[in-house]
Design a protein around this motif. Structure first.
Motif, PDB file in Angstrom:
ATOM      1  N   PHE B 208       2.798   9.826  -1.496  1.00 53.60           N
ATOM      2  CA  PHE B 208       2.138   8.761  -2.043  1.00 53.60           C
ATOM      3  C   PHE B 208       0.939   8.557  -0.912  1.00 53.60           C
ATOM      4  O   PHE B 208       0.556   8.606   0.412  1.00 53.60           O
ATOM      5  CB  PHE B 208       2.434   7.375  -1.719  1.00 53.60           C
ATOM      6  N   LEU B 215      -3.096   3.104  -5.172  1.00 53.33           N
ATOM      7  CA  LEU B 215      -2.811   4.721  -4.771  1.00 53.33           C
ATOM      8  C   LEU B 215      -2.796   5.787  -5.673  1.00 53.33           C
ATOM      9  O   LEU B 215      -3.687   5.481  -6.842  1.00 53.33           O
ATOM     10  CB  LEU B 215      -0.504   3.944  -5.526  1.00 53.33           C
ATOM     11  N   GLU B 220       1.120  11.654  -6.965  1.00 52.50           N
ATOM     12  CA  GLU B 220       2.431  10.706  -7.143  1.00 52.50           C
ATOM     13  C   GLU B 220       3.346  11.949  -7.241  1.00 52.50           C
ATOM     14  O   GLU B 220       4.351  11.696  -7.263  1.00 52.50           O
ATOM     15  CB  GLU B 220       2.332   9.667  -7.774  1.00 52.50           C
TER      16      GLU B 220
END
Ligand SMILES: Nc1ncnc2c1ncn2[C@@H]1O[C@H](COP(=O)(O)OP(=O)(O)OP(=O)(O)O)[C@@H](O)[C@H]1O
Ligand SMILES: [Mg+2]
Lengths: 302, 223
Positions: B208, B215, B220
């Motif tokens: 992450f 983010l 991811e």
């Protein structure tokens, strides 16, 4: 969570902390003991004073003059009633003859009395009261009741002195109470400050314990026990200080009492009073640490 | 399962540190948390520990809504988590044994159990022979392993670490991160914040990546 072994560990933890800094611990305990010994010592002094004044029964003396026509039965009944009344320490009957003798001796008026030919003095009861047994009003009411009994002609009493004495004692007691409350608050603050320092010293430990999931109760407990233990020991020490003080004063008191032709035994704390002192002292210690813990634990990041 | 749902965090009087963050880490998974300094990595971990409160949004951890968790339930919740810090946060006046035992003491575990479980945890991190040393007599890597033993001695459901290798050189970092991977392989959910790009590449774990409280979805991928 509140299993016995957790409490035992907390108590052990508290003891270790106290023993790690023996000087600081002793200083706190002594400070508390002195703060406690002062009001408790004053209470003991008042108690002794009260004891002493209670013995001054001739200062609260009442004369009940018997009616000329009173029957033997009236007199006996009256005597029984007087002896059974609260606060009565001694009842003395002074017959007409005895009264006359005293009068003659004191006043030197033998000639004058002789002229009258007949003994004009009434018989009487001299009632000695413990001046502290009841309020002045209650004593006065009792005297008035006696004065209305069959066979009683009149009563003569001077209870002003009793009223004054009791007022002074009440004032003394009130003053000692105020002092005791102020010093109890002082004791709480002394303990609170001590625990506050301990908390500051152990900040890291508290933070990490909180991080790994310690409850507030778990973190608080050793500090509360520290307050409790130091408070209880201070209570014991205060008791000892009072006992030593009384032992030191007994000698001079004996000499003084001898000069007045009496004996007086100073009273210390009874076992129960001592126990109560220790418990109160432990509670004050606990309250002090509770105060510190309540304030300073909230600054943790939990 | 760790799940951030539209989580926003701002410190009093400051701009948002985390913004509308959505993140999911399934139970038993291990992931790394990366990002530049100030990106909000430590803040994210603090939310997970409830060292900080969520400002907006929902944070679910193994069925517990951490964002609304009552204060009195926080200790019990924290006991389900293990956490490791860059600076170890060891108690320097206690020996290794007592540092690790603290985690069990706060949950009221009995003395006998503490003995065996602390020993087992220290064996796991390779410090079985240092039980009675004071932290100051240990190397940085060893101190960090004491911190890890303290974090896993109660077999937590989730293991969090905030730059656990920040003070260590390359081979020690590898050792420590391999330890975390071991725990993950035994079923623990693990989230490690790290700066160490070489380790990120070596481990090949889901990442992450945070930037300015948001983010970066591109990395991811497999989480
Ligand atoms: N208690 C706090 N009060 C106010 N601002 C804070 C607080 N803690 C962190 N911040 C701010 O929040 C932002 C994110 O901080 P955080 O520590 O989460 O970053 P980080 O990603 O861990 O950085 P680093 O890699 O340097 O450890 C920073 O700008 C920081 O200054
Ligand atoms: Mg950080």
């Amino acid at each position: 969570m509140s299993a016995l072994h957790i409490r035992r560990e907390a108590a052990q933890n508290a003891l270790n902390t106290l023993l790690k800094q023996p000087l600081a611990t002793l200083m706190t305990i002594f400070a508390l003991a002195i703060v406690l010994a002062l009001p408790v010592g004053l209470f003991a002094a008042l108690n002794n004073l009260q004891q002493l004044l209670g013995q001054w029964r001739d200062q609260a003396q009442i004369s009940l003059f018997i009616h000329q026509d009173a029957t033997e039965q009236d007199i006996q009944q009256l005597q029984k009633q007087l002896q059974g009344s609260t606060g009565v320490v001694n009842v003395r009957y002074v017959g007409k003859e005895a009264a006359l003798k005293t009068f003659e001796k004191n006043a030197g008026m033998t000639a004058a009395i002789k002229i009258l030919g007949e003994n004009p003095l009434p018989a009487s009861f001299i009632v000695e009261l413990n001046p502290l047994s009841e309020s002045p009003a209650a004593l006065q009411a009792q005297v008035q009741k006696w004065a209305r009994q069959p066979g009683v002609a009149s009563a003569q009493s001077d209870l002003h002195w009793v009223a004054r004495l009791q007022a002074i004692l009440a004032l003394g007691k009130r003053a000692v109470w105020i002092l005791a409350i102020m010093l109890a608050v002082g004791a709480i603050l002394v303990m609170g400050n001590t625990i506050r320092l301990h908390i500051a010293q152990r900040r890291d430990e508290i933070d990490i314990a909180s991080l790994v999931g310690a409850t507030r109760a778990f973190i608080r407990r050793p500090f509360l026990y520290q307050g409790l233990i130091q408070g209880a020991i201070a209570g014991i020490l205060a008791w000892i200080i009072i006992a030593i003080t009384i032992a030191i004063l007994q000698g001079p008191v004996d000499r003084l009492a001898t000069l007045y032709g009496t004996r007086f035994q100073l009273l210390g704390l009874t076992g129960l009073e001592g126990l109560i002192l220790i418990i109160i002292s432990a509670i004050l210690g606990w309250l002090g640490s509770r105060l510190a813990v309540g304030q300073h634990l909230d600054h943790t990041f939990s | 399962m760790i799940e951030f749902i539209n989580v926003t965090k701002h410190y009093p009087g400051r701009h948002h540190v985390l913004r509308e963050l959505n993140l999911k880490l399934p139970t038993g998974q291990m992931a790394l948390l990366t990002g530049p300094s100030g990106a909000g990595k430590s803040t994210l971990l603090k939310l997970l520990l409830r060292l900080e409160d969520v400002s907006h949004g929902t944070l679910m951890v193994n069925g517990v809504d951490v964002s609304t968790l009552k204060k009195r339930h926080i200790p019990a919740y924290r006991r389900r988590i293990g956490v490791v810090f860059q600076d170890h946060k060891l108690l320097m006046d206690r020996d290794v044994f007592n540092n690790v035992a603290l985690t069990l003491q706060v949950s009221g575990v009995s003395g006998k159990q503490i003995q065996s479980r602390v020993r087992a945890a220290l064996e796991k991190v390779g410090l079985g022979n240092r039980i009675h040393n004071l932290p100051a007599t240990l190397s940085g890597g060893e101190q960090q392993r004491v911190g890890i033993a303290r974090a896993i001695v109660h077999t937590p459901e989730i293991l969090l670490a905030d730059e656990p290798t920040g003070n260590l050189d390359g081979s020690l970092s590898t050792e420590i991160l391999d330890l975390f991977r071991d725990f993950h392989q035994h079923g623990t959910t693990v989230l490690v914040a790290t700066h160490d790009q070489s380790q990120v590449e070596r481990l090949g774990l889901p990442v992450f990546h945070l930037e300015q409280g948001m983010l970066q979805n591109s990395k991811e991928k497999s989480a």
